[in-house]
Design an enzyme around this catalytic site. Structure first.
Site: not given
Length: 362
Positions: A208, A204, A158, A174, A56, A211, A172
């Site tokens: 995290l 893995d 996923a 991909w 505001e 990017r 995983s």
């Protein structure tokens, strides 16, 4: 109350502006403001960062004298108390704005209905409820943080068509498409924190960080590691972002991690020796974390689902079969179909060849 097409268009603009603050305003809400006179846009603003100007105020300063006798559209009730900045209500009145159209009441007890009440007391016309559902969705994390004093938990995964999150070797990369992975990095940009379990770190070695899309920030990285097995050379311990290791173990390694500038939270564990999620979430909200993006792995997904702690789902379904591999979840202690965890407000979106399911638990 009925709204005109122009009312809806201006509030949509305010909501769009507010969304630009995602990831930067926490633990404050995302707010956008648009000032209009005689149907013409005069100025606009949004809350850009925690501690910065409120939407505001930015809109009023941008419009100058032109805002007198104008209408302001704002997605959240203007504040009426002193915090990091002076009350917006006082500035709205001082600027001579004659009408304020608000999407939703601020759930914060310091503000709730008092902002609107003070505006009306001082002669400003106020209308409430324009695009309220959209406004509530935008600030769903803030609302839970304020009302329930709990972080808003988002589960992202996923999976293949047969429910696998990795192949039999544990890889995983991909399952989802490149565009889906960019979408996930966009989610990371908007949240306070990203969480994985220690098994994901050991398998893995993820970073995290954000990017694949532009960002001026990275979320805080959280690792649930009940026995403090994290390798000191893990990439998640680099300097790209802050990292919190949540553990139930008292070991010398904790001091080594602290010396590297990483936080170590000692929390309760359950009968199986795993992190007590409710104790962890209580600690997280106490540290000002309003939302958490849970990115795996199977044990972590299962634990959050078993305890009914997930508030929102982003599930990327890839058009692939593996037949064998690591399934999305394991034991959920559900014996009958009628007791299954069901979803509501389900929306589907194509992301290249993937199907993105966005939903909430019933």
């Amino acid at each position: 109350m009925s709204w005109s097409k122009s009312d809806i268009a201006f509030m949509k603009r305010a909501l769009s502006l507010a969304a630009r603050g995602a990831g930067y305003t926490s633990p404050n809400p995302m707010v956008g403001a648009v000032i209009v006179k005689h149907g013409q846009l005069i100025s606009s603003g949004y809350h850009r960062r925690f501690g910065g100007l409120h939407a505001e105020i930015e809109a009023i300063r941008s419009g100058g004298e032109k805002v007198r006798r104008a209408t302001m559209y704002v997605n959240l009730e203007p504040c009426s108390h002193f915090g990091k900045t002076p009350p917006c209500v006082d500035e709205i009145v001082k600027a001579g704005i004659s009408e304020v159209i608000v999407s939703m009441i601020d759930p914060n007890p310091l503000v709730a209905k008092t902002g609107i009440g003070k505006l009306r007391q001082r002669g400003v016309k106020v209308k409430l409820g324009l695009l309220a559902s959209e406004a509530e969705r935008l600030n769903e994390s803030y609302t839970k943080y304020i009302v329930k004093h709990e972080p808003f938990v988002i589960m992202k995964a996923a999976v293949t068509l047969d429910g696998m999150i990795a192949d039999a070797s544990g890889s995983s990369q991909w399952i989802s498409s490149e565009r889906s992975r960019r979408f996930v990095h966009g989610l990371r940009r908007k949240v306070d924190s990203v969480l994985v379990g220690i098994e994901t770190v050991l398998r893995d070695d993820p970073e995290l960080t954000v990017r694949l899309v532009r960002s001026r920030r990275n979320p805080t990285r959280i690792v649930l590691d009940s026995r403090l097995r994290i390798p000191l050379e893990a990439r998640i311990l680099d300097r790209a972002a802050s990292t919190i290791i949540v553990t139930g173990a008292k070991k010398e390694k904790a001091e080594l991690l602290k010396q590297r500038g990483k936080a170590v939270w000692l929390v309760k564990t359950n009968e199986e020796g795993e992190i007590d999620l409710k104790d962890f979430l209580a600690r997280a909200v106490g540290e000002g974390i309003t939302n958490i993006l849970v990115e795996g792995g199977r044990k972590i997904y299962s634990s959050f689902l078993r305890e009914r702690l997930v508030d929102k789902f982003y599930l990327f379904i890839a058009p692939k079969f593996l037949g064998d591999g690591i399934r999305l979840v394991e034991r959920l202690d559900i014996k009958r179909v009628e007791h299954s965890l069901q979803l509501k407000d389900v929306s589907l979106r194509r992301v290249d060849s993937d199907t993105l399911v966005i939903a909430y638990p019933q």
